[in-house]
Design a protein around this motif. Sequence first.
Motif, PDB file in Angstrom:
ATOM      1  N   LEU A 177     116.460  41.255 -36.341  1.00 43.08           N
ATOM      2  CA  LEU A 177     116.177  41.687 -34.975  1.00 43.08           C
ATOM      3  C   LEU A 177     114.979  42.639 -34.939  1.00 43.08           C
ATOM      4  O   LEU A 177     114.143  42.571 -34.031  1.00 43.08           O
ATOM      5  N   LEU A 178     114.894  43.528 -35.917  1.00 43.53           N
ATOM      6  CA  LEU A 178     113.756  44.441 -35.981  1.00 43.53           C
ATOM      7  C   LEU A 178     112.457  43.663 -36.194  1.00 43.53           C
ATOM      8  O   LEU A 178     111.431  43.965 -35.574  1.00 43.53           O
ATOM      9  N   SER A 179     112.520  42.651 -37.049  1.00 44.07           N
ATOM     10  CA  SER A 179     111.332  41.823 -37.282  1.00 44.07           C
ATOM     11  C   SER A 179     110.890  41.131 -35.997  1.00 44.07           C
ATOM     12  O   SER A 179     109.691  41.093 -35.682  1.00 44.07           O
ATOM     13  N   PHE A 180     111.835  40.601 -35.253  1.00 45.73           N
ATOM     14  CA  PHE A 180     111.482  39.915 -34.011  1.00 45.73           C
ATOM     15  C   PHE A 180     111.012  40.892 -32.939  1.00 45.73           C
ATOM     16  O   PHE A 180     110.224  40.524 -32.075  1.00 45.73           O
ATOM     17  N   ALA A 181     111.501  42.127 -32.986  1.00 43.08           N
ATOM     18  CA  ALA A 181     110.985  43.137 -32.063  1.00 43.08           C
ATOM     19  C   ALA A 181     109.507  43.391 -32.334  1.00 43.08           C
ATOM     20  O   ALA A 181     108.697  43.490 -31.402  1.00 43.08           O
ATOM     21  N   VAL A 182     109.144  43.470 -33.602  1.00 43.07           N
ATOM     22  CA  VAL A 182     107.732  43.652 -33.965  1.00 43.07           C
ATOM     23  C   VAL A 182     106.917  42.429 -33.558  1.00 43.07           C
ATOM     24  O   VAL A 182     105.809  42.546 -33.021  1.00 43.07           O
ATOM     25  N   ILE A 183     107.477  41.231 -33.801  1.00 45.33           N
ATOM     26  CA  ILE A 183     106.796  39.995 -33.402  1.00 45.33           C
ATOM     27  C   ILE A 183     106.588  39.965 -31.885  1.00 45.33           C
ATOM     28  O   ILE A 183     105.525  39.593 -31.393  1.00 45.33           O
ATOM     29  N   GLY A 184     107.629  40.349 -31.134  1.00 44.61           N
ATOM     30  CA  GLY A 184     107.504  40.370 -29.674  1.00 44.61           C
ATOM     31  C   GLY A 184     106.446  41.342 -29.199  1.00 44.61           C
ATOM     32  O   GLY A 184     105.684  41.040 -28.275  1.00 44.61           O
ATOM     33  N   LEU A 185     106.379  42.516 -29.834  1.00 49.42           N
ATOM     34  CA  LEU A 185     105.370  43.504 -29.458  1.00 49.42           C
ATOM     35  C   LEU A 185     103.962  42.995 -29.766  1.00 49.42           C
ATOM     36  O   LEU A 185     103.062  43.067 -28.914  1.00 49.42           O
ATOM     37  N   LEU A 186     103.769  42.467 -30.968  1.00 48.12           N
ATOM     38  CA  LEU A 186     102.447  41.961 -31.344  1.00 48.12           C
ATOM     39  C   LEU A 186     102.049  40.769 -30.480  1.00 48.12           C
ATOM     40  O   LEU A 186     100.879  40.638 -30.078  1.00 48.12           O
ATOM     41  N   GLY A 187     103.016  39.897 -30.200  1.00 47.03           N
ATOM     42  CA  GLY A 187     102.718  38.751 -29.347  1.00 47.03           C
ATOM     43  C   GLY A 187     102.320  39.168 -27.943  1.00 47.03           C
ATOM     44  O   GLY A 187     101.402  38.599 -27.343  1.00 47.03           O
ATOM     45  N   THR A 188     102.994  40.190 -27.410  1.00 49.34           N
ATOM     46  CA  THR A 188     102.662  40.675 -26.068  1.00 49.34           C
ATOM     47  C   THR A 188     101.280  41.304 -26.045  1.00 49.34           C
ATOM     48  O   THR A 188     100.481  41.059 -25.128  1.00 49.34           O
ATOM     49  N   LEU A 189     100.972  42.122 -27.047  1.00 50.53           N
ATOM     50  CA  LEU A 189      99.641  42.735 -27.113  1.00 50.53           C
ATOM     51  C   LEU A 189      98.557  41.670 -27.267  1.00 50.53           C
ATOM     52  O   LEU A 189      97.483  41.756 -26.660  1.00 50.53           O
ATOM     53  N   HIS A 191      98.747  38.597 -26.176  1.00 49.89           N
ATOM     54  CA  HIS A 191      98.628  37.892 -24.903  1.00 49.89           C
ATOM     55  C   HIS A 191      97.844  38.713 -23.901  1.00 49.89           C
ATOM     56  O   HIS A 191      97.065  38.164 -23.106  1.00 49.89           O
ATOM     57  N   VAL A 192      98.023  40.037 -23.907  1.00 53.13           N
ATOM     58  CA  VAL A 192      97.228  40.907 -23.040  1.00 53.13           C
ATOM     59  C   VAL A 192      95.741  40.738 -23.356  1.00 53.13           C
ATOM     60  O   VAL A 192      94.901  40.607 -22.454  1.00 53.13           O
ATOM     61  N   ALA A 193      95.425  40.719 -24.643  1.00 56.14           N
ATOM     62  CA  ALA A 193      94.020  40.557 -25.046  1.00 56.14           C
ATOM     63  C   ALA A 193      93.474  39.197 -24.619  1.00 56.14           C
ATOM     64  O   ALA A 193      92.336  39.083 -24.148  1.00 56.14           O
ATOM     65  N   LEU A 194      94.283  38.144 -24.783  1.00 55.92           N
ATOM     66  CA  LEU A 194      93.849  36.806 -24.382  1.00 55.92           C
ATOM     67  C   LEU A 194      93.624  36.717 -22.876  1.00 55.92           C
ATOM     68  O   LEU A 194      92.625  36.150 -22.423  1.00 55.92           O
ATOM     69  N   ALA A 195      94.566  37.268 -22.100  1.00 59.71           N
ATOM     70  CA  ALA A 195      94.425  37.216 -20.645  1.00 59.71           C
ATOM     71  C   ALA A 195      93.175  37.956 -20.197  1.00 59.71           C
ATOM     72  O   ALA A 195      92.453  37.510 -19.294  1.00 59.71           O
ATOM     73  N   TRP A 196      92.895  39.090 -20.828  1.00 61.30           N
ATOM     74  CA  TRP A 196      91.687  39.861 -20.490  1.00 61.30           C
ATOM     75  C   TRP A 196      90.443  39.054 -20.829  1.00 61.30           C
ATOM     76  O   TRP A 196      89.489  38.993 -20.044  1.00 61.30           O
ATOM     77  N   ALA A 197      90.443  38.431 -22.012  1.00 56.71           N
ATOM     78  CA  ALA A 197      89.265  37.679 -22.449  1.00 56.71           C
ATOM     79  C   ALA A 197      89.020  36.450 -21.589  1.00 56.71           C
ATOM     80  O   ALA A 197      87.883  36.172 -21.181  1.00 56.71           O
ATOM     81  N   TYR A 198      90.085  35.686 -21.298  1.00 57.33           N
ATOM     82  CA  TYR A 198      89.922  34.462 -20.520  1.00 57.33           C
ATOM     83  C   TYR A 198      89.566  34.744 -19.066  1.00 57.33           C
ATOM     84  O   TYR A 198      89.093  33.853 -18.360  1.00 57.33           O
ATOM     85  N   GLY A 199      89.755  35.976 -18.627  1.00 56.73           N
ATOM     86  CA  GLY A 199      89.322  36.349 -17.292  1.00 56.73           C
ATOM     87  C   GLY A 199      87.850  36.685 -17.227  1.00 56.73           C
ATOM     88  O   GLY A 199      87.288  36.874 -16.144  1.00 56.73           O
ATOM     89  N   ARG A 200      87.178  36.739 -18.393  1.00 56.43           N
ATOM     90  CA  ARG A 200      85.793  37.199 -18.432  1.00 56.43           C
ATOM     91  C   ARG A 200      84.846  36.282 -19.200  1.00 56.43           C
ATOM     92  O   ARG A 200      83.665  36.582 -19.309  1.00 56.43           O
ATOM     93  N   ALA A 201      85.345  35.190 -19.754  1.00 54.26           N
ATOM     94  CA  ALA A 201      84.475  34.286 -20.510  1.00 54.26           C
ATOM     95  C   ALA A 201      85.010  32.871 -20.399  1.00 54.26           C
ATOM     96  O   ALA A 201      86.160  32.647 -20.005  1.00 54.26           O
ATOM     97  N   ASP A 202      84.171  31.892 -20.742  1.00 56.10           N
ATOM     98  CA  ASP A 202      84.533  30.485 -20.636  1.00 56.10           C
ATOM     99  C   ASP A 202      85.576  30.095 -21.674  1.00 56.10           C
ATOM    100  O   ASP A 202      85.543  30.551 -22.820  1.00 56.10           O
ATOM    101  N   ALA A 203      86.490  29.232 -21.288  1.00 55.03           N
ATOM    102  CA  ALA A 203      87.552  28.785 -22.186  1.00 55.03           C
ATOM    103  C   ALA A 203      86.985  28.065 -23.399  1.00 55.03           C
ATOM    104  O   ALA A 203      87.490  28.214 -24.521  1.00 55.03           O
TER     105      ALA A 203
END
Length: 260
Positions: A177-189, A191-203
Motif C-alpha cells: 500500500l505504501l508503494s502504491f501511495a508513492v506511485i499514486g503521488l508520482l503519477g499525479t505529479l 499528470h500535472v506536468a503533462l496537462a501543463w505542457a499539452y496546454g502550451r505546446a503541440d501534441a
Amino acid sequence: PTWQIVLLRYGFGTLFALPMFLAGGLRLPPVATLRAHLLRSIAIVITAATFFYALSVLPLAVTLALSFTSPILIALLARLSLRERPSAGVLVAIGIGFAGVLAVLAGELDRSGGATLGGIAAAMAAAAFYAISMVSLKARAGRDSIATIVLLQNGFATLIVLPLGAFAWVAPTQATLLSFAVIGLLGTLGHVALAWAYGRADASRLGVVEYTAFIWAIVLGLVVFGEVPSWATMAGAALIMAGAVIAVRAGREGPVVPEA
C-alpha cells in the motif's frame, strides 16, 4: 492481479488529486465536459491494463520500446483530429526516435528471446490508447483547469476499474500500500506536468520528447535492478535522445500553424 494494480494506481491518484482540486475552489464542470473526460479515462484504463500486463510477460526494455511507438501515433492523430501540421523537423525527429526504438527492440529480443505474441500485442495496444488519451488531453488542456483534468482522469479511472479490481482483489501488505501511495503521488505529479505542457505546446512535438523516458528507464534499471543494457539498447537510446533534441529545436523555430 493486473486490475488490482490499476485500481490502486488510480485510487491513490484520486486521493492526491482531490485536495489540489478543492484548494483551488473549483466546481465540477458541466455534463458535456464530464462526458469528454469519461471517454478519455476509458482510454487511460485500457492503456494502464495492457501496459501492466505486458510488463508481466515481457522484459522491461522490450515493453518500453514497443510502447514508444505512441509518439508516432500521437503525431498522426494530432494531424487528423487537431489539424496540427508538424514541421519538417518534428517529422525527422519522429523517424530518428522510432529508429532508436527499433534498434532497442531488435537487440533486446535477440538477447532475451522471452517475447510473447500476447505481450507484444498488449504493449502495442497500450501505445495506441495512450496516443488517443494524449491527443484528447491536448483537446481539453486549453479548456479545463489542470486540477480538473487530473482529478477527473484519476476519479473516473478508479470508478471504471473498481468492479474488476474488487473481483480480483488480493489483500495487500502495508508495504504494498505504501508503494502504491508513492506511485499514486508520482503519477499525479506527472499528470500535472503533462496537462501543463499539452496546454502550451503541440501534441506532435511533445509526443517525441516522451522518448526520453527510455533514458530514465536505462538509468533506473541499472541502478535499482542491476540490469546492464546491451549495445543495441545504448545505440537506440542515443537515437531517441537525438530525436528529442531535434524536436525541441524544431519547436523553437516558430509555432506550428494549424490547418484551416
